[in-house]
Motif scaffolding. Structure first.
Motif, PDB file in Angstrom:
ATOM      1  N   GLY A   1      -7.077 -15.334 -12.448  1.00 12.62           N
ATOM      2  CA  GLY A   1      -8.236 -15.175 -11.556  1.00 12.62           C
ATOM      3  C   GLY A   1      -7.939 -15.823 -10.218  1.00 12.62           C
TER       4      GLY A   1
ATOM      5  N   ARG B   1       5.905   1.349  -8.939  1.00 13.44           N
ATOM      6  CA  ARG B   1       7.206   2.003  -8.760  1.00 13.44           C
ATOM      7  C   ARG B   1       7.077   3.527  -8.771  1.00 13.44           C
ATOM      8  NH1 ARG B   1      11.304   3.982 -11.260  1.00 13.44           N
ATOM      9  NH2 ARG B   1      10.292   3.887 -13.302  1.00 13.44           N
TER      10      ARG B   1
ATOM     11  N   ALA C   1       2.425  -3.873   4.121  1.00 10.10           N
ATOM     12  CA  ALA C   1       1.494  -4.877   3.588  1.00 10.10           C
ATOM     13  C   ALA C   1       1.610  -6.217   4.315  1.00 10.10           C
ATOM     14  CB  ALA C   1       1.780  -5.078   2.105  1.00 10.10           C
TER      15      ALA C   1
ATOM     16  N   SER D   1      -5.177 -20.984 -13.502  1.00 10.62           N
ATOM     17  CA  SER D   1      -4.179 -19.914 -13.355  1.00 10.62           C
ATOM     18  C   SER D   1      -2.873 -20.286 -14.045  1.00 10.62           C
ATOM     19  CB  SER D   1      -3.869 -19.669 -11.872  1.00 10.62           C
ATOM     20  OG  SER D   1      -4.971 -19.104 -11.236  1.00 10.62           O
TER      21      SER D   1
HETATM   22  C1  LIG Z   1      -1.155  -3.420  -1.632  1.00 11.03           C
HETATM   23  C2  LIG Z   1       0.291  -3.706  -2.025  1.00 11.03           C
HETATM   24  C3  LIG Z   1       0.569  -5.207  -1.959  1.00 11.03           C
HETATM   25  C4  LIG Z   1       1.222  -3.014  -1.008  1.00 11.03           C
HETATM   26  O1  LIG Z   1       1.042  -1.628  -1.042  1.00 11.03           O
HETATM   27  P1  LIG Z   1       2.086  -0.676  -0.283  1.00 11.03           P
HETATM   28  O2  LIG Z   1       1.610   0.726  -0.514  1.00 11.03           O
HETATM   29  O3  LIG Z   1       2.265  -1.158   1.104  1.00 11.03           O
HETATM   30  O4  LIG Z   1       3.489  -0.930  -1.001  1.00 11.03           O
HETATM   31  P2  LIG Z   1       3.939  -0.573  -2.501  1.00 11.03           P
HETATM   32  O5  LIG Z   1       2.767  -0.627  -3.422  1.00 11.03           O
HETATM   33  O6  LIG Z   1       4.721   0.690  -2.488  1.00 11.03           O
HETATM   34  O7  LIG Z   1       4.870  -1.795  -2.838  1.00 11.03           O
HETATM   35  C5  LIG Z   1       6.155  -1.923  -2.236  1.00 11.03           C
HETATM   36  C6  LIG Z   1       7.002  -2.766  -3.131  1.00 11.03           C
HETATM   37  O8  LIG Z   1       6.457  -4.101  -3.180  1.00 11.03           O
HETATM   38  C7  LIG Z   1       6.341  -4.486  -4.537  1.00 11.03           C
HETATM   39  N1  LIG Z   1       5.284  -5.488  -4.689  1.00 11.03           N
HETATM   40  C8  LIG Z   1       4.007  -5.386  -4.339  1.00 11.03           C
HETATM   41  N2  LIG Z   1       3.338  -6.510  -4.630  1.00 11.03           N
HETATM   42  C9  LIG Z   1       4.260  -7.325  -5.206  1.00 11.03           C
HETATM   43  C10 LIG Z   1       4.205  -8.644  -5.747  1.00 11.03           C
HETATM   44  N3  LIG Z   1       3.046  -9.342  -5.761  1.00 11.03           N
HETATM   45  N4  LIG Z   1       5.335  -9.181  -6.247  1.00 11.03           N
HETATM   46  C11 LIG Z   1       6.500  -8.484  -6.252  1.00 11.03           C
HETATM   47  N5  LIG Z   1       6.624  -7.232  -5.756  1.00 11.03           N
HETATM   48  C12 LIG Z   1       5.510  -6.672  -5.249  1.00 11.03           C
HETATM   49  C13 LIG Z   1       6.033  -3.198  -5.285  1.00 11.03           C
HETATM   50  O9  LIG Z   1       6.282  -3.360  -6.659  1.00 11.03           O
HETATM   51  C14 LIG Z   1       7.004  -2.261  -4.581  1.00 11.03           C
HETATM   52  O10 LIG Z   1       8.305  -2.480  -5.124  1.00 11.03           O
HETATM   53  P3  LIG Z   1       9.250  -1.231  -5.477  1.00 11.03           P
HETATM   54  O11 LIG Z   1       9.451  -0.536  -4.159  1.00 11.03           O
HETATM   55  O12 LIG Z   1       8.478  -0.388  -6.483  1.00 11.03           O
HETATM   56  O13 LIG Z   1      10.484  -1.847  -6.038  1.00 11.03           O
HETATM   57  C15 LIG Z   1       0.553  -3.123  -3.422  1.00 11.03           C
HETATM   58  O14 LIG Z   1       1.930  -3.181  -3.696  1.00 11.03           O
HETATM   59  C16 LIG Z   1      -0.193  -3.855  -4.498  1.00 11.03           C
HETATM   60  O15 LIG Z   1      -1.353  -3.612  -4.729  1.00 11.03           O
HETATM   61  N6  LIG Z   1       0.524  -4.753  -5.165  1.00 11.03           N
HETATM   62  C17 LIG Z   1      -0.019  -5.531  -6.240  1.00 11.03           C
HETATM   63  C18 LIG Z   1      -0.459  -6.839  -5.680  1.00 11.03           C
HETATM   64  C19 LIG Z   1      -0.876  -7.831  -6.699  1.00 11.03           C
HETATM   65  O16 LIG Z   1      -1.506  -7.509  -7.672  1.00 11.03           O
HETATM   66  N7  LIG Z   1      -0.467  -9.080  -6.450  1.00 11.03           N
HETATM   67  C20 LIG Z   1      -0.633 -10.192  -7.328  1.00 11.03           C
HETATM   68  C21 LIG Z   1      -1.947 -10.832  -7.079  1.00 11.03           C
HETATM   69  S1  LIG Z   1      -2.113 -12.263  -8.056  1.00 11.03           S
HETATM   70  C22 LIG Z   1      -1.974 -13.482  -6.907  1.00 11.03           C
HETATM   71  O17 LIG Z   1      -1.730 -13.276  -5.761  1.00 11.03           O
HETATM   72  C23 LIG Z   1      -2.200 -14.808  -7.442  1.00 11.03           C
HETATM   73  C24 LIG Z   1      -2.245 -15.843  -6.595  1.00 11.03           C
HETATM   74  C25 LIG Z   1      -2.452 -17.155  -7.114  1.00 11.03           C
HETATM   75  N8  LIG Z   1      -3.625 -17.798  -6.560  1.00 11.03           N
HETATM   76  C26 LIG Z   1      -4.847 -17.206  -7.053  1.00 11.03           C
HETATM   77  C27 LIG Z   1      -3.487 -19.176  -7.037  1.00 11.03           C
HETATM   78  C28 LIG Z   1      -3.616 -17.820  -5.126  1.00 11.03           C
END
Ligand SMILES: CC(C)(COP(=O)([O-])OP(=O)(O)OC[C@H]1O[C@@H](n2cnc3c(N)ncnc32)[C@H](O)[C@@H]1OP(=O)(O)O)[C@@H](O)C(=O)NCCC(=O)NCCSC(=O)/C=C/C[N+](C)(C)C
Length: 254
Positions: A139, A252, A59, A231
């Motif tokens: 959001g 996970r 990622a 947010s």
């Molecule tokens: C597409 C993602 C990011 C990566 O996919 P992947 O297949 O390459 O990797 P995997 O899903 O297996 O994830 C590997 C490990 O990384 C952990 N992970 C992923 N995202 C996060 C995160 N945001 N914080 C902490 N850890 C994270 C995941 O849990 C795995 O850990 P384990 O190996 O299970 O221990 C995919 O992971 C994905 O879709 N993640 C969710 C992303 C997400 O929803 N992010 C939050 C968005 S909200 C945001 O960014 C708000 C921002 C504020 N603002 C609007 C003000 C800018």
């Protein structure tokens, strides 16, 4: 070195790399350091342009760090954290140098904001992107103006509502990516040539291109306090913490 921001000058290009162990998701300290590094490099006369990239081959950026979001308990802390994203995007916009972003894989939430803060963005076919904030109960408010500037309000609103991934080809058609490669190797070859040419360009011309490209965005500064508050207050709701825990669990076991 589990969480880092590093900067290296290569052939007049400041190469800034960030990395965190969980999908390069961003905690507050890294956001602060990233913003400051972009501003510092932007001030240097010997720097022609900035390349922003992240660690690894998976990622590009998982957006806001779940662990940091789960630890937030009061408004002051959440305001500071979400303000960190505003600082990074502000730094990209105001650093005075062309910012090139290298997206090697999927990117979500705040990571999409970083791709949209670029003046020029390289990506691979696997660099799908999604505004996943609503899954958490928040959001894409802070990154909104930057994303809208690239894809328009209607597409931004659709992405924010459905939280679905769009392909790298879609992102190229919608002006987020300017070059999409089949592989990381192909992207890096193209990027190297691009940066070599960029380094030979007139600094004054590049500075003026930067200036005119961001004309009409001064009001982003005024939007930020309200956007940060949206947010920052939503993340304090109990349901947001439950949403994050269930997303972590889903990732996970997948
Ligand atoms: C597409 C993602 C990011 C990566 O996919 P992947 O297949 O390459 O990797 P995997 O899903 O297996 O994830 C590997 C490990 O990384 C952990 N992970 C992923 N995202 C996060 C995160 N945001 N914080 C902490 N850890 C994270 C995941 O849990 C795995 O850990 P384990 O190996 O299970 O221990 C995919 O992971 C994905 O879709 N993640 C969710 C992303 C997400 O929803 N992010 C939050 C968005 S909200 C945001 O960014 C708000 C921002 C504020 N603002 C609007 C003000 C800018």
């Amino acid at each position: 070195m589990s969480e880092f921001v590093l900067s290296e000058l290569k052939n007049s290009i400041a190469e800034i790399t960030f990395g965190t162990p969980k999908s390069n998701a961003l905690p507050g300290a890294i956001l602060e350091k990233l913003a400051q590094t972009i501003l510092d490099e932007g001030e240097k006369e010997e720097v022609k342009a900035i390349l922003l990239k992240s660690e690894g081959e998976k990622a590009f950026c998982g957006g806001a760090s779940f662990d940091e979001l789960l630890a937030i308990e009061e408004l002051e802390a959440s305001t500071k954290f979400f303000g960190g994203f505003a600082k990074v995007l502000n730094a990209m916009r105001n650093c005075g140098k062309i910012v090139v972003v290298r997206v090697q894989g999927k990117t979500t939430g705040g990571g999409v904001g970083i791709a949209c803060g670029a003046d020029y963005c390289f990506a691979t076919k696997s660099s799908a992107l999604a505004l996943t904030e609503i899954n958490l109960g928040i959001g894409p408010f802070v990154i909104g103006p930057y994303v809208e500037r690239k894809i328009g309000k209607s597409q931004f609103s659709a992405m924010a509502i459905d939280a679905d991934f769009r392909s790298a080809d879609w992102a190229e058609q919608h002006n987020i990516y300017h070059s999409v490669s089949e592989s990381i190797e192909e992207m890096d070859t193209k990027l190297e040539k691009f940066l070599e040419t960029l380094a030979s360009r007139s600094s004054d011309a590049l500075a003026l291109i930067k200036k005119v490209s961001w004309e009409g965005t001064d009001h982003f500064n005024e939007l930020m306090p309200d956007r940060i508050h949206m947010s920052a207050s939503l993340i304090l709701e109990e349901s947001a913490k439950k949403n994050i825990e269930s997303i972590k669990e889903r990732l996970r076991v997948k």
